[in-house]
Design an enzyme around this catalytic site. Sequence first.
Site, mmCIF file in Angstrom:
data_model
loop_
_atom_site.group_PDB
_atom_site.id
_atom_site.type_symbol
_atom_site.label_atom_id
_atom_site.label_comp_id
_atom_site.label_asym_id
_atom_site.label_seq_id
_atom_site.Cartn_x
_atom_site.Cartn_y
_atom_site.Cartn_z
ATOM 1 N N ASP A 52 43.341 71.727 -14.930
ATOM 2 C CA ASP A 52 43.747 70.381 -15.321
ATOM 3 C C ASP A 52 42.557 69.492 -15.667
ATOM 4 O OD1 ASP A 52 46.449 70.711 -15.183
ATOM 5 O OD2 ASP A 52 46.725 69.726 -13.252
ATOM 6 N N LYS A 74 46.569 67.093 -18.749
ATOM 7 C CA LYS A 74 47.508 66.071 -19.201
ATOM 8 C C LYS A 74 46.948 64.716 -18.769
ATOM 9 C CE LYS A 74 51.962 66.857 -18.750
ATOM 10 N NZ LYS A 74 52.369 67.084 -20.153
ATOM 11 N N MET A 189 48.196 56.919 -9.853
ATOM 12 C CA MET A 189 48.538 56.607 -11.251
ATOM 13 C C MET A 189 49.173 55.225 -11.400
ATOM 14 S SD MET A 189 50.014 60.428 -12.144
ATOM 15 C CE MET A 189 50.884 60.543 -10.571
#
Length: 288
Positions: A52, A74, A189
């Site tokens: 990742d 991502k 996030m």
Amino acid sequence: MNDTDKNNSFPDGLPVFESGWVWLAGAGPGDPGLLTLHAVNGLRQADIVVYDALVDRSILDWVKPGAVTDFAGKRGGKPSPKQRDITLKLIDYARAGKRVLRLKGGDPFVFGRGGEEALGLVEAGVPFRIIPGVTAGIGGLAYAGIPATHRDCNQAVTFLTGHDQTGLTPDAINWDGIAKGSPVIVMYMAMKHLETIAGKLISCGRSVDEPVGIVCNASLAGQQVLETTLGRCAVDAAAADIQPPAIVCVGEVVRLRNGLDWLGAMSGKILTSDPLDLRAKNRTADAG
């Protein structure tokens, strides 16, 4: 460290990575030293490592000679592979007889979509193993000197994501329940919607003066820590140019950083043994 040193220094008794298997492993918040032995063992045996965006590149130094590294990161707001395509890639590699290590930042089961990928493997009949990792909401805060729990502050902590599958502030979250029931809130996030989230928590009863800690690039050399308040966190984060990835912690535990900032102490910061001013409070209570 060369390959011979790695082999001689590693303990016996760890599992053999069989061909056609996928290991879903957590790489921790960034510092390679936070890798588990199982994760390093997987790195040393894997034929293909699918990793990742939040995996520190130095971790890939553990990959065995000749192994393939495949970036599948991502990142919000940037061109990214679709989740289904990543899962299909894991399946295809495994069906080709490869030992596939899926390396994810933090822990694969904590806002890491590890469950989605594992269920895809189950549907395809691909055997897999889960290797937990140090999640940023605990390890990242620890590198900032902020404990997720401290018995003088909280007996509960809530971990939440700052956006849903559409990229918007999650409507499914019971903001009123969390604001009233969780003394410490740790958000992943959340930077994009920080102003909105702070407003929701304040409207549900949290104080504008409640301490907030924001940790950017947790556990890495470029780590930044911003101490602010719930009422000012969005403005202060923008002024300090704090960029994701970042962890946001809301609660009195943030004040403990004055006594627990061990990285700061290594650079000369003077720590206090009573960051919550409990001795003064106890003296006042005794006098009363």
